[in-house]
Design a protein around this motif. Sequence first.
Motif, PDB file in Angstrom:
ATOM      1  N   ARG A   1     -66.596   6.901   5.761  1.00  0.00           N
ATOM      2  CA  ARG A   1     -68.042   6.724   5.819  1.00  0.00           C
ATOM      3  C   ARG A   1     -68.421   5.249   5.750  1.00  0.00           C
ATOM      4  NH1 ARG A   1     -72.524   9.237   1.625  1.00  0.00           N
ATOM      5  NH2 ARG A   1     -74.308   8.205   2.563  1.00  0.00           N
ATOM      6  N   PHE A   2     -67.744   4.497   4.891  1.00  0.00           N
ATOM      7  CA  PHE A   2     -68.062   3.093   4.697  1.00  0.00           C
ATOM      8  C   PHE A   2     -66.942   2.207   5.217  1.00  0.00           C
ATOM      9  CE2 PHE A   2     -70.734   5.196   1.566  1.00  0.00           C
ATOM     10  CZ  PHE A   2     -71.945   4.558   1.770  1.00  0.00           C
ATOM     11  N   MET A   3     -67.337   1.058   5.745  1.00  0.00           N
ATOM     12  CA  MET A   3     -66.393   0.095   6.301  1.00  0.00           C
ATOM     13  C   MET A   3     -66.557  -1.236   5.572  1.00  0.00           C
ATOM     14  SD  MET A   3     -67.184   0.970  10.296  1.00  0.00           S
ATOM     15  CE  MET A   3     -65.820   0.030  10.965  1.00  0.00           C
ATOM     16  N   THR A   4     -65.486  -1.996   5.508  1.00  0.00           N
ATOM     17  CA  THR A   4     -65.546  -3.339   4.946  1.00  0.00           C
ATOM     18  C   THR A   4     -65.985  -4.322   6.026  1.00  0.00           C
ATOM     19  OG1 THR A   4     -63.262  -3.837   5.522  1.00  0.00           O
ATOM     20  CG2 THR A   4     -63.642  -2.805   3.355  1.00  0.00           C
ATOM     21  N   ILE A   5     -66.311  -5.535   5.612  1.00  0.00           N
ATOM     22  CA  ILE A   5     -66.669  -6.566   6.584  1.00  0.00           C
ATOM     23  C   ILE A   5     -65.537  -6.810   7.578  1.00  0.00           C
ATOM     24  CG2 ILE A   5     -67.127  -9.047   6.826  1.00  0.00           C
ATOM     25  CD1 ILE A   5     -69.022  -8.795   4.423  1.00  0.00           C
ATOM     26  N   PRO A   6     -64.280  -6.938   7.133  1.00  0.00           N
ATOM     27  CA  PRO A   6     -63.195  -7.111   8.121  1.00  0.00           C
ATOM     28  C   PRO A   6     -63.060  -5.925   9.078  1.00  0.00           C
ATOM     29  CG  PRO A   6     -62.448  -7.810   5.956  1.00  0.00           C
ATOM     30  CD  PRO A   6     -63.779  -7.147   5.761  1.00  0.00           C
ATOM     31  N   ASP A   7     -63.288  -4.698   8.577  1.00  0.00           N
ATOM     32  CA  ASP A   7     -63.244  -3.517   9.454  1.00  0.00           C
ATOM     33  C   ASP A   7     -64.286  -3.616  10.557  1.00  0.00           C
ATOM     34  OD1 ASP A   7     -61.270  -2.321   7.846  1.00  0.00           O
ATOM     35  OD2 ASP A   7     -62.729  -1.087   6.739  1.00  0.00           O
ATOM     36  N   VAL A   8     -65.509  -3.987  10.174  1.00  0.00           N
ATOM     37  CA  VAL A   8     -66.607  -4.088  11.132  1.00  0.00           C
ATOM     38  C   VAL A   8     -66.349  -5.231  12.117  1.00  0.00           C
ATOM     39  CG1 VAL A   8     -69.077  -4.539  11.401  1.00  0.00           C
ATOM     40  CG2 VAL A   8     -68.271  -3.033   9.570  1.00  0.00           C
ATOM     41  N   ALA A   9     -65.841  -6.346  11.603  1.00  0.00           N
ATOM     42  CA  ALA A   9     -65.523  -7.478  12.483  1.00  0.00           C
ATOM     43  C   ALA A   9     -64.492  -7.071  13.526  1.00  0.00           C
ATOM     44  CB  ALA A   9     -65.008  -8.658  11.657  1.00  0.00           C
TER      45      ALA A   9
END
Length: 79
Positions: free
Chosen positions: A8-16
């Motif tokens: 459900r939630f992503m980290t900043i590196p995941d989104v990048a």
Amino acid sequence: MSRLEPARFMTIPDVAEELNTSASQIRALIKSGDLPAIQIGGRSQWRIERTKLEGYIADAYQRTAEAIRRGDLPAGTAG
């Protein structure tokens, strides 16, 4: 949650990685309010809900299409 179901939630590196950009660009989007995120704890641990990222992407497509129609963004522009 099954292993086939995305988190459900992503980290900043995941989104990048998902957007093929830098973590600093994602932080700038969060800071500007363009990409909704939540801060977990006090150690600058940010999480972006997958549905919010999908909404940001859909909005970006719409903004881009409108800019092209207005002539504000050349159709052949790639970054």
